[in-house]
Scaffold this active site. Structure first.
Site, PDB file in Angstrom:
ATOM      1  N   CYS A 167       0.820  -1.215   0.000  1.00  0.00           N
ATOM      2  CA  CYS A 167       0.000   0.000   0.000  1.00  0.00           C
ATOM      3  C   CYS A 167       0.852   1.262   0.000  1.00  0.00           C
ATOM      4  O   CYS A 167       0.499   2.258   0.632  1.00  0.00           O
ATOM      5  CB  CYS A 167      -0.944   0.041   1.206  1.00  0.00           C
ATOM      6  SG  CYS A 167      -2.493  -0.768   0.884  1.00  0.00           S
ATOM      7  N   ASN A 168       2.007   1.203  -0.636  1.00  0.00           N
ATOM      8  CA  ASN A 168       2.844   2.395  -0.660  1.00  0.00           C
ATOM      9  C   ASN A 168       3.486   2.502  -2.048  1.00  0.00           C
ATOM     10  O   ASN A 168       4.663   2.182  -2.225  1.00  0.00           O
ATOM     11  CB  ASN A 168       3.900   2.311   0.442  1.00  0.00           C
ATOM     12  CG  ASN A 168       4.563   3.655   0.679  1.00  0.00           C
ATOM     13  OD1 ASN A 168       5.134   4.232  -0.241  1.00  0.00           O
ATOM     14  ND2 ASN A 168       4.486   4.146   1.891  1.00  0.00           N
TER      15      ASN A 168
END
Ligand SMILES: *Cc1c(COP(=O)(O)O)cnc(C)c1O
Length: 728
Positions: free
Chosen positions: A323-324
């Site tokens: 999620c980055n």
């Protein structure tokens, strides 16, 4: 609770308000809504290390956006007075967002920025949004100096306390104006509304949280937060103590990970740490380590494989894109065009092909928290040393005995009439039909979820399926399915179905079928669903999830063309496409007794539980003749096989090695899971991160008519000239 939350962050209620939200993401969206609804729109700046939830705000930024690639870029920008290059100066709002701690590698970003943003000399006011979701779980966070505080701060309490599922948006009251411009209202945030000829409404004018908390609050979660704070204090004293504790652990873990080397001096871990952060300094670094592993040849190891192995060892790792997006791309050196190409090539977050052209497209991440201890850290290090550090002595053992010929025969034949359920051994002396798509009646049926995706059920998720034991009763033309587990309420322990679809034998209307699309291992397959309620009930009650039986009759079963959609798939490295039924990758799975013996010796040498042959769910077990001398077995000789002659006239091609998953850990007689044999296989039979045991085989093409094979048939393997591809 609002007061208590403010106190926890040393925030003065005169200067700050707490808005309860579902999670940090919901807090970010709430800020976004206020800015989006501003007449002139807004400009959005965000740091590359942002969580996906912060990145998404850019889609609403009508007046422009900028992604800051480094801290230095942010600093320069601030020194230059926060120039945005925005189109309609004076009429738009400006928002800058960044994470207090990267959720990718735990790097902590400067908390001095909000103050500097506020005092940016020229231009308009720039608002600051701080995503503190990752930071606050292991660090104190202090809002005591209101002038230096971010305008908006978001947190998720479950990340700090584990429970409740609740988040907060903490707003500096002085900067609340953009949020009150939100056009949406709902129950809770409006005082008066009319609908019909004239639409008007009056929004709540009270405190900020009254204007922003739409709908009913998660009252019970808010009450539970009180207990969570008390419990946390009782267990861990204070967040300062937690911070000291995890800093120590992370430092220890980091040092030892960095020191892991293969026998040839090659590093094991590539750690994605910022050069300016240090694990001893909690100001620059949180207790999170992101890394990838490579083998002694310097090749990266597949993260999904590491995750599987870690799961059986009860170690929770996160792998993938984390999620980055920005952090991953810059750390892995992936450019936007490469990411796009990888996506087109089929890579998705959470899929198995996580190494593209020799480069990882994701990372492994370990996070330490208040409840982690030194034992956890040691466990992880031991795990990595055990499975992923190549030892000098693991280099090739040259098996000189291999060249000697031995005689083989078919030890047993097994079919799995219902995919993922128990196997049925073909009785001794009976010749069984073998066709191009496999053995007769093998995986002709399959259990699928009743609703939604109609996905095929697998033992991996439903181990009890091993206790469903089908038998082929040729005398009465029936498939009997017996459940060998505890009898569920109102369910018989056995049901029968006619083997022949056109059978007139059956009195029940169990043969009533309807063609329906079902999904097996990601492929859509047209199969016939049994409509009888007793059949669906039997499988639903024994397996314990709503499901039903479908049938996918074989080409040669004398059925209509509609059924003969045997789908095609290439197997292993061979480019041959062959018709197969529901068996996962090949028509016939073949394993060797000698290989299994070797594996079990290795397992038992470590006091592990020996594996029964049944866990490999093979169709054919081939054994060396009893006449072979003790100690002269040829384990894994099948790696070199190219084809097999069974009996006098049946030729099987070897299509390639069979890749294994955690399903081999399900004991087929008890449906219980063990860590073996996967753990030992992973140590002895892993190649490029994948674990192999057995070979995929199929009747050689050209042999159109069904052939018969039986237990006891002699087997004559034909070997390749090359050495085996799989090695210790
Ligand atoms: C977890 C996390 C989020 C998202 O939190 P949710 O509770 O899923 O909304 C956002 N930012 C960071 C830095 C996080 O670690």
């Amino acid at each position: 609770m609002r007061q208590r939350v403010l106190k926890y962050f040393n925030a003065d209620p005169n200067h700050f308000d707490v808005v309860f939200v579902a999670n940090a993401t919901a807090g970010i969206k709430l800020v976004m809504e206020g800015f989006r609804d501003h007449e002139g729109g807004f400009w959005y700046g965000y740091h590359q290390d942002s969580h996906t939830s912060l990145v998404g705000v850019r889609e609403a930024a009508k007046a422009g956006q900028r992604c800051f690639m480094t801290d230095a870029e942010v600093t320069t920008w601030l020194e230059d007075g926060g120039e945005t290059g925005s189109s309609n100066i004076g009429n738009d709002l400006l928002l800058f967002a960044y994470p207090a701690q990267s959720n990718m590698n735990g790097r902590r970003l400067p908390l001095s920025w909000p103050k500097r943003i506020r005092s940016c000399s020229h231009g308009e006011k720039i608002y600051s949004l701080l995503d503190a979701a990752a930071l606050v779980s292991t660090s104190p966070f202090d809002l005591s100096v209101a002038d230096a505080a971010p305008d908006f701060t978001v947190v998720s309490f479950y990340k700090v306390f584990g429970f409740p599922d609740l988040g907060a948006l903490i707003v500096r009251k002085e900067s609340a104006a953009p949020l009150t411009q939100r056009s949406y209202f709902g129950g809770g945030t409006v005082d008066m509304v009319t609908c019909g000829i004239q639409n008007w409404h009056i929004k709540k004018q009270g405190s900020l949280h009254e204007q922003l908390e739409d709908g009913t609050l998660p009252i019970h979660s808010i009450i539970a937060l009180d207990n969570a704070l008390n419990t946390h204090a009782r267990l861990f004293t204070s967040i300062d103590c937690v911070s000291h504790h995890v800093t120590f652990l992370a430092q220890h873990l980091y040092e030892h990970l960095a020191a892991l080397h293969h026998y040839n001096g090659q590093r094991v871990c590539k750690i994605y740490k910022d050069p300016f952060s240090t694990y001893t300094d909690s100001k620059t670094q949180g207790p999170i380590i992101a890394f990838n592993l490579s083998n002694s040849l310097g090749h990266f190891v597949s993260n999904t494989e590491i995750e599987k192995l870690a799961a059986i060892k009860h170690i929770q790792l996160r792998s993938g894109g984390l999620c980055n997006p920005g952090g991953i791309a810059s750390s892995l050196g992936l450019t936007p065009w490469q990411l796009e190409r990888n996506f087109t090539a089929g890579h998705r977050c959470g899929t198995e092909n996580d190494i593209v052209e020799g480069r990882p497209v994701g990372m492994l991440r370990v996070s330490l928290g208040a409840m982690s201890n030194l034992k956890d850290v040691e466990n992880l290090l031991d795990f990595l040393a055990e499975f992923f550090v190549d030892k000098a002595d693991s280099s090739q053992v040259i098996d000189t005995l291999r060249s000697r010929e031995v005689a083989f025969s078919v030890e047993s034949l097994t079919i799995y009439p219902i995919k993922s359920c128990g196997g049925w051994p073909i009785p001794y002396g009976i010749g069984w039909d073998l066709r191009e798509e496999g053995l007769a009646w093998d995986r002709e049926w399959c259990v699928v979820h009743q609703a939604g995706t109609r996905q095929a059920l697998s033992q991996k998720k439903y181990p009890k399926m091993a206790l469903l034991r089908p038998t082929i009763d040729l005398d009465s033309g029936l498939l009997r399915v017996r459940f060998d587990g505890p009898q569920p309420l109102l369910t018989p322990l056995e049901i029968t179905l006619p083997l022949n679809v056109d059978s007139t034998l059956s009195t029940a209307n169990s043969q009533d079928c309807r063609p329906t699309a079902s999904s097996v291992c990601g492929d859509l397959i047209q199969a016939d669903t049994y409509l009888a309620k007793n059949i669906a009930d039997f499988f639903t009650n024994t397996i314990g999830t709503p499901c039903t039986l479908v049938r996918f009759p074989s080409v040669a079963a004398g059925l209509s063309e509609r059924h003969s959609k045997a789908h095609l798939r290439s197997v292993g490295n061979t480019q041959v496409e062959r018709p197969i039924l529901l068996s996962n990758e090949s028509p016939v799975l073949t394993i060797s007794r000698s290989s299994l013996n070797r594996l079990n010796e290795q397992i038992k040498a470590k006091d592990g539980k020996a594996a029964n042959a049944s866990v490999f769910r093979a169709n054919i077990i081939i054994a060396e003749d009893h006449a072979s001398r003790p100690g002269c077995e040829k384990p894994y000789i099948e790696d070199d096989w190219k084809s097999l002659m069974i009996g006098n006239a049946v030729r099987l091609d070897v299509l390639g090695p069979c890749r294994r998953c955690l399903m081999v850990c399900v004991d087929q007689s008890t449906a219980e899971k063990d860590e073996e044999p996967f753990v030992t296989l992973a140590k002895t039979r892993r190649k490029e991160g994948k674990v192999y045991f057995g070979v995929h085989t199929a009747l050689s093409s050209g042999q159109k008519h069904p052939k018969k094979i039986k237990v006891g048939d002699r087997v004559l393997p034909c070997r390749t000239d090359q050495e085996s591809g799989v090695s210790g």
